[in-house]
Design a protein around this motif. Structure first.
Motif, PDB file in Angstrom:
ATOM      1  N   LEU A 191       0.827  -1.206   0.000  1.00 61.36           N
ATOM      2  CA  LEU A 191       0.000   0.000   0.000  1.00 61.36           C
ATOM      3  C   LEU A 191       0.858   1.252   0.000  1.00 61.36           C
ATOM      4  CD1 LEU A 191      -2.569  -1.122   2.715  1.00 61.36           C
ATOM      5  CD2 LEU A 191      -2.862  -1.193   0.232  1.00 61.36           C
ATOM      6  N   GLY A 192       0.286   2.333  -0.525  1.00 63.06           N
ATOM      7  CA  GLY A 192       0.957   3.621  -0.519  1.00 63.06           C
ATOM      8  C   GLY A 192       0.006   4.717  -0.090  1.00 63.06           C
ATOM      9  N   VAL A 193       0.565   5.750   0.550  1.00 60.99           N
ATOM     10  CA  VAL A 193      -0.216   6.940   0.883  1.00 60.99           C
ATOM     11  C   VAL A 193       0.287   8.105   0.038  1.00 60.99           C
ATOM     12  CG1 VAL A 193      -0.958   6.311   3.206  1.00 60.99           C
ATOM     13  CG2 VAL A 193       1.298   7.343   2.888  1.00 60.99           C
ATOM     14  N   LEU A 194      -0.637   8.835  -0.551  1.00 56.81           N
ATOM     15  CA  LEU A 194      -0.332   9.996  -1.369  1.00 56.81           C
ATOM     16  C   LEU A 194      -0.492  11.263  -0.555  1.00 56.81           C
ATOM     17  CD1 LEU A 194      -2.172   8.709  -4.488  1.00 56.81           C
ATOM     18  CD2 LEU A 194       0.071   9.792  -4.666  1.00 56.81           C
ATOM     19  N   GLY A 195       0.332  12.277  -0.871  1.00 58.83           N
ATOM     20  CA  GLY A 195       0.207  13.529  -0.152  1.00 58.83           C
ATOM     21  C   GLY A 195       0.877  14.674  -0.879  1.00 58.83           C
ATOM     22  N   GLU A 196       0.627  15.867  -0.372  1.00 59.84           N
ATOM     23  CA  GLU A 196       1.239  17.078  -0.889  1.00 59.84           C
ATOM     24  C   GLU A 196       1.342  18.078   0.252  1.00 59.84           C
ATOM     25  OE1 GLU A 196      -1.241  18.745  -3.899  1.00 59.84           O
ATOM     26  OE2 GLU A 196      -3.064  18.595  -2.697  1.00 59.84           O
ATOM     27  N   GLY A 197       2.065  19.168   0.029  1.00 58.58           N
ATOM     28  CA  GLY A 197       2.272  20.142   1.087  1.00 58.58           C
ATOM     29  C   GLY A 197       3.375  19.686   2.031  1.00 58.58           C
ATOM     30  N   ARG A 198       3.440  20.330   3.168  1.00 56.10           N
ATOM     31  CA  ARG A 198       4.495  20.028   4.128  1.00 56.10           C
ATOM     32  C   ARG A 198       4.288  18.656   4.772  1.00 56.10           C
ATOM     33  NH1 ARG A 198       7.908  23.367   7.291  1.00 56.10           N
ATOM     34  NH2 ARG A 198       9.400  21.973   8.326  1.00 56.10           N
ATOM     35  N   LEU A 199       5.325  17.856   4.764  1.00 58.54           N
ATOM     36  CA  LEU A 199       5.284  16.569   5.457  1.00 58.54           C
ATOM     37  C   LEU A 199       5.630  16.822   6.912  1.00 58.54           C
ATOM     38  CD1 LEU A 199       4.988  13.466   5.219  1.00 58.54           C
ATOM     39  CD2 LEU A 199       7.448  13.372   4.803  1.00 58.54           C
TER      40      LEU A 199
ATOM     41  N   ALA B 247      18.974  11.958  -7.002  1.00 62.81           N
ATOM     42  CA  ALA B 247      20.147  12.311  -6.203  1.00 62.81           C
ATOM     43  C   ALA B 247      19.820  12.445  -4.722  1.00 62.81           C
ATOM     44  CB  ALA B 247      20.754  13.609  -6.724  1.00 62.81           C
ATOM     45  N   LEU B 248      18.577  12.860  -4.422  1.00 67.06           N
ATOM     46  CA  LEU B 248      18.179  13.028  -3.023  1.00 67.06           C
ATOM     47  C   LEU B 248      17.737  11.718  -2.380  1.00 67.06           C
ATOM     48  CD1 LEU B 248      16.259  16.425  -3.148  1.00 67.06           C
ATOM     49  CD2 LEU B 248      18.554  15.985  -2.258  1.00 67.06           C
ATOM     50  N   GLY B 249      17.652  10.647  -3.172  1.00 66.24           N
ATOM     51  CA  GLY B 249      17.385   9.341  -2.590  1.00 66.24           C
ATOM     52  C   GLY B 249      16.004   8.779  -2.816  1.00 66.24           C
ATOM     53  N   ALA B 250      15.182   9.401  -3.684  1.00 65.27           N
ATOM     54  CA  ALA B 250      13.857   8.845  -3.957  1.00 65.27           C
ATOM     55  C   ALA B 250      13.989   7.435  -4.528  1.00 65.27           C
ATOM     56  CB  ALA B 250      13.097   9.734  -4.932  1.00 65.27           C
TER      57      ALA B 250
ATOM     58  N   ALA C 185      14.797  17.384   1.155  1.00 71.31           N
ATOM     59  CA  ALA C 185      15.829  16.364   1.312  1.00 71.31           C
ATOM     60  C   ALA C 185      15.735  15.690   2.673  1.00 71.31           C
ATOM     61  CB  ALA C 185      17.212  16.986   1.119  1.00 71.31           C
ATOM     62  N   GLU C 186      15.509  16.483   3.723  1.00 71.29           N
ATOM     63  CA  GLU C 186      15.429  15.908   5.065  1.00 71.29           C
ATOM     64  C   GLU C 186      14.184  15.048   5.250  1.00 71.29           C
ATOM     65  OE1 GLU C 186      14.679  20.447   5.634  1.00 71.29           O
ATOM     66  OE2 GLU C 186      15.782  19.109   4.265  1.00 71.29           O
ATOM     67  N   ASP C 187      13.115  15.341   4.485  1.00 76.63           N
ATOM     68  CA  ASP C 187      11.922  14.498   4.537  1.00 76.63           C
ATOM     69  C   ASP C 187      12.227  13.111   3.977  1.00 76.63           C
ATOM     70  OD1 ASP C 187      10.375  16.644   5.506  1.00 76.63           O
ATOM     71  OD2 ASP C 187       9.896  17.307   3.484  1.00 76.63           O
ATOM     72  N   ILE C 188      12.921  13.083   2.840  1.00 74.63           N
ATOM     73  CA  ILE C 188      13.287  11.794   2.245  1.00 74.63           C
ATOM     74  C   ILE C 188      14.172  11.001   3.203  1.00 74.63           C
ATOM     75  CG2 ILE C 188      14.554  10.692   0.350  1.00 74.63           C
ATOM     76  CD1 ILE C 188      13.634  12.976  -1.457  1.00 74.63           C
ATOM     77  N   ASP C 189      15.130  11.683   3.820  1.00 81.45           N
ATOM     78  CA  ASP C 189      16.008  11.008   4.788  1.00 81.45           C
ATOM     79  C   ASP C 189      15.205  10.424   5.944  1.00 81.45           C
ATOM     80  OD1 ASP C 189      18.182  11.719   3.270  1.00 81.45           O
ATOM     81  OD2 ASP C 189      18.747  13.425   4.513  1.00 81.45           O
ATOM     82  N   GLU C 190      14.233  11.199   6.448  1.00 79.23           N
ATOM     83  CA  GLU C 190      13.447  10.732   7.592  1.00 79.23           C
ATOM     84  C   GLU C 190      12.556   9.553   7.216  1.00 79.23           C
ATOM     85  OE1 GLU C 190      11.925  10.329  11.397  1.00 79.23           O
ATOM     86  OE2 GLU C 190      13.721  11.351  10.661  1.00 79.23           O
ATOM     87  N   LEU C 191      11.932   9.617   6.061  1.00 85.28           N
ATOM     88  CA  LEU C 191      11.082   8.513   5.623  1.00 85.28           C
ATOM     89  C   LEU C 191      11.886   7.237   5.436  1.00 85.28           C
ATOM     90  CD1 LEU C 191       8.880  10.468   3.067  1.00 85.28           C
ATOM     91  CD2 LEU C 191       8.075   9.453   5.207  1.00 85.28           C
ATOM     92  N   ARG C 192      13.052   7.364   4.858  1.00 90.28           N
ATOM     93  CA  ARG C 192      13.896   6.181   4.659  1.00 90.28           C
ATOM     94  C   ARG C 192      14.415   5.656   6.005  1.00 90.28           C
ATOM     95  NH1 ARG C 192      18.368   7.009   0.389  1.00 90.28           N
ATOM     96  NH2 ARG C 192      18.445   4.745   0.606  1.00 90.28           N
ATOM     97  N   ARG C 193      14.679   6.567   6.933  1.00 93.73           N
ATOM     98  CA  ARG C 193      15.119   6.140   8.266  1.00 93.73           C
ATOM     99  C   ARG C 193      14.035   5.303   8.947  1.00 93.73           C
ATOM    100  NH1 ARG C 193      14.725   7.144  13.416  1.00 93.73           N
ATOM    101  NH2 ARG C 193      13.141   8.751  13.148  1.00 93.73           N
TER     102      ARG C 193
END
Length: 263
Positions: free
Chosen positions: A175-183, A237-240, A208-216
């Motif tokens: 499953l996936g959740v979709l979103g927009e705006g500030r995470l 490059a940012l890790g998506a 960039a820090e959002d991607i890092d946090e999600l992956r963490r």
């Protein structure tokens, strides 16, 4: 946390290169959410095809983005009035519509596919990414179970309660959740409650820090809808883990040129 069979496959695909996700099929070149667009996306080398699903009046999931039929079909002419909602049209009437001519006369005659027809075309060649737009979770899950594909597809939605309901009905499904705006912190706290292992966020809003946090947190990260070379290469490059684009062939070409996720 990635804990489904398909999620682990997705994780392996994204080890070094971002997964190429075709937005509504090869929608930059073909009428969106049609079998023509899906086939073109496969030919373009997409690994995943994202597409939208509404339920017809008789409960059949069909591939279309909008709540109403006017933008991408000739429903106003064929069915006699504008503003008809997909949910108020029977499948027999939807089957009469042209879903290609709006993009050019060369695309005339392309129809609205059912979800089952889309899956028949895609599987097992690519991963179907089904975006719920309308219809009950029970209807969608029952169909996927009957077709025996619950571990071969991803289901996502902007309605996180819908995602949570699907998870309760079929925990084997990715499953996936979709979103927009500030995470924000509230969103981060809600994601585990849905059962989602992938977060699909607007490319202009995810930092960039959002991607890092999600992956963490052990989540897969996908961005939408990236089309310019800068967006495509920057997201990688940012890790998506995956990038959704209207131009899958272009993203595939950039991947071949060496854009990659960081180790």
């Amino acid at each position: 946390m990635v804990d489904t069979t398909l999620g682990l496959v997705w994780q392996r695909l994204a080890t070094r290169r971002p997964v190429v996700v075709a937005h509504r099929g090869d929608s930059g070149a073909q009428p969106e959410n049609t079998l023509t667009a899906f086939a073109a996306a496969i030919d373009a080398g997409a690994q995943v095809i994202e597409f939208d699903v509404h339920a017809s009046a008789d409960g059949i999931p069909v591939c279309i983005h909008d709540e109403t039929l006017d933008r991408t079909t000739d429903a106003a002419t064929v069915l006699g009035r504008a503003g008809i909602e997909v949910a108020h049209a029977a499948l027999a009437d939807l089957a009469k519509l042209d879903a290609g001519r709006w993009m050019g006369v060369e695309h005339a005659g392309v129809g609205l596919p059912t979800l089952q027809a889309a899956l028949d075309l895609m599987l097992p060649r690519v991963i179907p990414m089904i975006e719920h737009k309308g219809g009950a979770a029970e209807v969608l899950v029952e169909l996927l179970q009957r077709l025996g594909v619950v571990e071969a597809v991803l289901v996502q939605s902007f309605d996180w309660n819908f995602v949570r309901r699907v998870h309760s009905l079929e925990p084997r499904m990715m499953l996936g959740v979709l979103g927009e705006g500030r995470l924000d912190a509230e969103s981060l706290a809600r994601i585990p409650l849905t059962g989602a292992s992938l977060v699909h966020w607007h490319v202009h809003d995810l930092r960039a820090e959002d991607i890092d946090e999600l992956r963490r947190r052990g989540l897969l990260v996908c961005v939408y809808t990236a089309n310019s070379d800068v967006e495509l290469a920057g997201a990688a490059a940012l890790g998506a883990d995956a990038i959704t684009t209207n131009h899958p062939a272009r993203l595939g070409a950039l991947v071949e040129r060496g854009i990659a996720r960081p180790a």
